[in-house]
Write an enzyme that holds these catalytic residues in place. Structure first.
Site, PDB file in Angstrom:
ATOM      1  N   ASP A   1       0.864  -1.184   0.000  1.00 26.77           N
ATOM      2  CA  ASP A   1       0.000   0.000   0.000  1.00 26.77           C
ATOM      3  C   ASP A   1       0.903   1.238   0.000  1.00 26.77           C
ATOM      4  O   ASP A   1       1.420   1.641   1.043  1.00 26.77           O
ATOM      5  CB  ASP A   1      -0.904  -0.004   1.245  1.00 26.77           C
TER       6      ASP A   1
ATOM      7  N   HIS B   1      -5.563  12.364  13.599  1.00 24.33           N
ATOM      8  CA  HIS B   1      -6.686  12.175  12.661  1.00 24.33           C
ATOM      9  C   HIS B   1      -7.770  11.266  13.227  1.00 24.33           C
ATOM     10  O   HIS B   1      -8.854  11.173  12.667  1.00 24.33           O
ATOM     11  CB  HIS B   1      -6.190  11.561  11.345  1.00 24.33           C
TER      12      HIS B   1
ATOM     13  N   ASP C   1       1.855  19.497  12.759  1.00 24.16           N
ATOM     14  CA  ASP C   1       1.867  18.483  11.701  1.00 24.16           C
ATOM     15  C   ASP C   1       1.316  19.137  10.434  1.00 24.16           C
ATOM     16  O   ASP C   1       0.507  20.061  10.511  1.00 24.16           O
ATOM     17  CB  ASP C   1       0.978  17.311  12.129  1.00 24.16           C
TER      18      ASP C   1
ATOM     19  N   HIS D   1      -0.645  17.928   8.239  1.00 22.44           N
ATOM     20  CA  HIS D   1      -2.033  17.571   7.931  1.00 22.44           C
ATOM     21  C   HIS D   1      -2.951  18.173   8.980  1.00 22.44           C
ATOM     22  O   HIS D   1      -2.555  18.363  10.135  1.00 22.44           O
ATOM     23  CB  HIS D   1      -2.213  16.051   7.923  1.00 22.44           C
TER      24      HIS D   1
ATOM     25  N   ASP E   1       6.151  16.231   9.440  1.00 20.44           N
ATOM     26  CA  ASP E   1       5.952  16.211   7.994  1.00 20.44           C
ATOM     27  C   ASP E   1       5.817  17.640   7.464  1.00 20.44           C
ATOM     28  O   ASP E   1       5.706  17.872   6.271  1.00 20.44           O
ATOM     29  CB  ASP E   1       4.745  15.345   7.606  1.00 20.44           C
TER      30      ASP E   1
ATOM     31  N   TYR F   1       7.821  11.826   7.726  1.00 21.33           N
ATOM     32  CA  TYR F   1       8.089  10.622   6.939  1.00 21.33           C
ATOM     33  C   TYR F   1       9.407  10.646   6.189  1.00 21.33           C
ATOM     34  O   TYR F   1       9.762   9.667   5.553  1.00 21.33           O
ATOM     35  CB  TYR F   1       6.903  10.374   5.988  1.00 21.33           C
TER      36      TYR F   1
END
Ligand code: Q9C
Ligand code: ZN
Length: 781
Positions: free
Chosen positions: A20, A135, A172, A174, A265, A305
């Site tokens: 994935d 999240h 972060d 996101h 990130d 990451y």
């Protein structure tokens, strides 16, 4: 009072068992390599190491439904095929037989960290965890997140420690929509998130990630979203966001605890974020946060990451938590136009809820970058930072940034001594903490006589002796032996001592010296206006920019409040000037209360890489001492307690809030001496809205001042300055989500009380009434 590092090796067990491409970046090496770097730098060894525990099911229940927890418990027994099938029911999720154990450890680590900080075992800390959390929602895993570690920690801090105001800073890249949903109607948790958004075209593609999602009901104004609409945001953009959005609101909110959803990130090289902030930036962001909540900062790892960028950023953050001075920020300190638009947009959206953002009418509201105010597509103007090629050379940028970081680390070794205090007379009652040195050393007599000769005020023995200590301390700071210092001077010799200190600094090693002179201290007449010294006098009757490097303003009480003054003017100036030494001089009638002066010094330490020397009058020393000297590795405060900081809000905070506007300059201590190189770029955001005089252009840092400040400084352009009316529709309500919060008053009026005491035993609360608040923030004139 140290720094905790919470970790457990078991959290490396979970991994992706099938193909994935979206999920493979969330891998065990994220933790192992970060930890390895912390060890290599000797940072892990300086922390209090705590082994993570599992969160109990009851603790998970603070945020998650029993059914969801039970479902996760069940995954331990599933085979790979079943795990893959279940994972497919969520967005960007993979499960592993160890996921439940890892996720309970991740949440437990956050809880342990909060307990360690709130019981006073440590000052601050970092929990290195996976899976991440921000999240995840009440009954849903999402975006690699299983349990919402930070949200659980915040609920726990409220329930088990009785906290009433918690700030969550989610850096972060996101949007932590999970945290937002959990607290959207809760005024006791202020949630700030910046995130890659690209006008809604980036994951998780939510309307509620935009600036107009401000919370609901009682929680209106306690959700703060800063969407980045372009990739490539960097140090200047992040610092601008802190100075012009987060910190004003945070000071007004006055948190008892700061939780950081610390995803890296948002750093250079990350394949998800595609941003450009260098690892050093996270040291700056961390230390800016440490002036809040008496330094109680709990960081919990989220994303990140690019293994090397992640690891270096983690190291930078831990070093900042430990109190080491930050490395200077590299790269052009000029925010992107698109970033300034986002900042303007969130300020406009939040203005109804925060006094520190009011008088928005004084500041223009900008239209989205690709559209003119009329809504038609405007032609793209070449030249601005926003016109960089859309293809981001992520890996190449990371290689450059990370190798320059290693150079910087060699160039700026952490000084062996954090703080030195030089007194004119030994005061037996003064007990200094172990890492603060009582300074006795003095510059050689001969040298001093040469320096002192022109100054009558330095003829007296006492003044002469004090000068000797000041000069030796100054040299030691510039030589990297001491990070920061405080020195007392007999009052009549204050101006002369400052004069000599400036000359000595310039002749020694300081290529750029920022002097913040508070009170009746005149700029030395023979000081060259060559850009090596930036003289900022806080005292003047009227604001005036007598030259590019000679700025004089009234006492902050009359220029929109002391905090706004520091955040909107002093710090942007300092970040633009990039001084390698800051002198803060409190002269006659400086009018600052000790906590105000301590805050000024603590915040200036960040852009100055720690190199701050505070000169205080002998008579005021007692007052400073009362402020409390802290112990251990307490960072940023120049050994002065920042707590209790006089509380917000204050009417004088209104106005004077501005965008961050900075200068392209060589790094501090660049090999060739001389003023910073200035690039004069037509900066379209400035045109027609903010002062566009020559000064604005040559000193781009100050372009960020709002028109009111501009006018006060006498810098408003003669030709065609205008303040455009706020553009209707930027804060437009969208269908499908309630945007009206009729019951909400100004945020601060509904702020609950705190039961917490500060480290020195004095209560953080009860809050003073608003009248006292005004008094405590306004220096006596
Ligand atoms: N290219 C955290 O950082 N994939 N989660 C997005 C866009 C999901 C990130 C795909 C990213 C989840 C904690
Ligand atoms: Zn992320």
């Amino acid at each position: 009072m140290g720094t905790a590092l919470v970790y457990h090796e078991d959290m490396t067990a979970a991994r992706l068992l099938w193909d994935d491409p979206e999920c493979e970046i969330e891998c065990p090496e994220r933790l192992t390599i970060a930890l390895e770097r912390l060890r290599q730098r000797g940072l892990e060894q300086r922390c209090l190491r705590l082994a993570a525990r599992e969160a109990s099911e009851e603790e998970l229940g603070l945020v998650h439904s029993p059914e969801y927890v039970a479902l996760l418990r069940g995954t331990q027994a599933l085979g790979t095929g079943e795990l893959q099938a279940l994972s497919g029911q969520y967005d960007a999720i993979y499960f592993h037989p160890s996921t439940f154990h890892c996720a309970r450890l991740a949440a437990g680590a956050a809880l342990q960290l909060v307990d360690a900080v709130l019981t006073g075992a440590v000052q601050n800390g970092l929990a290195l965890v996976r899976p991440p959390g921000h999240h995840s929602q009440r009954a849903a895993a999402n975006g690699f997140c299983v349990f919402n570690n930070v949200a659980i920690a915040a609920k726990h801090a409220k329930q088990k420690h009785g906290l009433h105001r918690i700030l969550i800073v989610d850096w972060d890249i996101h949007h932590g929509q999970g945290i937002q949903y959990i607290f959207e109607d809760d005024p006791s948790v202020l949630y700030f998130s910046w995130h890659r958004y690209e006008h809604g075209r980036f994951w998780p593609y939510l309307q509620e990630s935009d600036t107009d999602a401000v919370g609901q009901g009682q929680g209106c104004g306690f959700t703060v979203n800063l969407p980045w609409n372009q990739v490539g945001m960097g140090n200047a953009d992040y610092v601008a966001a802190f100075l012009h959005v987060l910190l004003p609101l945070a000071f007004e909110f006055d948190p008892e605890l700061v939780l950081v959803a610390a995803g890296f990130d948002s750093a250079v090289g990350d394949p998800e974020g595609q941003m450009q902030a260098t690892p050093e930036c996270f040291a700056h962001l961390t230390q800016l946060l440490q002036v809040l909540a008496c330094g109680r900062v709990c960081a919990v790892l989220e994303g990140g990451y690019h293994l090397e960028s992640l690891s270096q950023s983690v190291c930078m953050m831990v070093q900042a938590l430990l109190g080491d001075p930050p490395l200077p920020l590299s790269g052009p300190m000029e925010p992107h136009r698109s970033a300034l638009e986002s900042i303007q947009s969130v300020r406009a959206a939040q203005a109804p809820h925060w006094m520190s953002l009011q008088q928005q009418d004084a500041a223009p509201v900008l239209s989205p970058s690709t559209r003119s105010p009329e809504g038609s597509i405007s032609p793209l103007l070449p030249g601005g930072p926003e016109f960089k090629a859309p293809v981001v050379q992520t890996e190449a940028q990371a290689v450059v940034a990370l190798s320059s970081l290693l150079d910087q680390l060699r160039l700026y070794p952490t000084p062996p001594l954090r703080t030195a205090v030089a007194l004119t007379e030994l005061d037996a009652a003064l007990v200094l903490p172990p890492d603060v040195l009582h300074w006795e050393r003095s510059a050689p007599q001969k040298e001093m006589q040469a320096w002192a000769r022109p100054h009558e005020a330095l003829a007296q023995d006492k003044s002469f002796n004090a000068l000797g200590k000041v000069l030796y301390l100054l040299d030691s700071i510039l030589d990297g032996q001491v990070s920061s210092g405080i020195a007392a001077t007999p009052a009549p010799a204050a101006a002369a001592t400052l004069d000599v200190a400036i000359q000595r600094g310039l002749s020694h090693r300081a290529q750029r010296l920022l002097c913040v002179a508070v009170g009746q201290l005149d700029r030395p007449l023979d000081l060259a206006d060559d850009g090596r010294t930036l003289w900022l006098n806080i005292r003047g009757k009227e604001a005036a920019a007598l030259s590019m490097f000679h700025v004089s303003t009234p006492l902050p009480g009359t220029t929109g409040g002391f905090l706004s003054y520091i955040l909107a003017l002093v710090l942007p100036l300092a970040y633009g000037f990039q001084p390698n030494l800051v002198l803060v001089a409190l002269g006659p009638a400086h009018g600052l209360q000790a906590p105000q002066a301590a805050l000024l010094a603590a915040l200036l330490r960040v852009p100055a890489g720690g190199r701050v020397l505070v000169l205080v009058e002998e008579v005021s020393w007692a007052e400073w001492r009362c402020c409390g000297v802290t112990s251990g590795e307490r960072p940023v405060t120049l050994c002065f307690h920042l707590c209790p900081w006089p509380r917000n809000p204050h009417p004088s905070l209104q106005g004077s809030w501005s965008r961050h506007c900075v200068e392209r300059a060589p790094p501090a201590w660049a090999p060739s001496p001389g003023p910073p190189q200035r690039t004069c770029r037509p900066w379209s955001i400035c045109e027609g809205s903010w002062g566009h005089s020559g000064k604005c252009c040559r000193w781009p840092l100050l372009k960020g001042c709002d028109p009111v400040t501009w006018r006060r400084l006498g810098w408003t352009s003669q030709n065609g300055h205008r303040d455009p009316a706020p553009r209707a529709g930027v804060n437009r309500p969208r269908t499908g989500r309630p945007r009206q919060c009729p019951e909400a008053g100004p945020a601060s009026t509904r702020r609950p009380e705190s039961p917490l005491a500060c480290a020195d035993g004095r209560p953080c609360s009860p809050r003073p009434g608003s009248k006292q608040l005004s008094e405590s923030l306004t220096p006596p004139s």
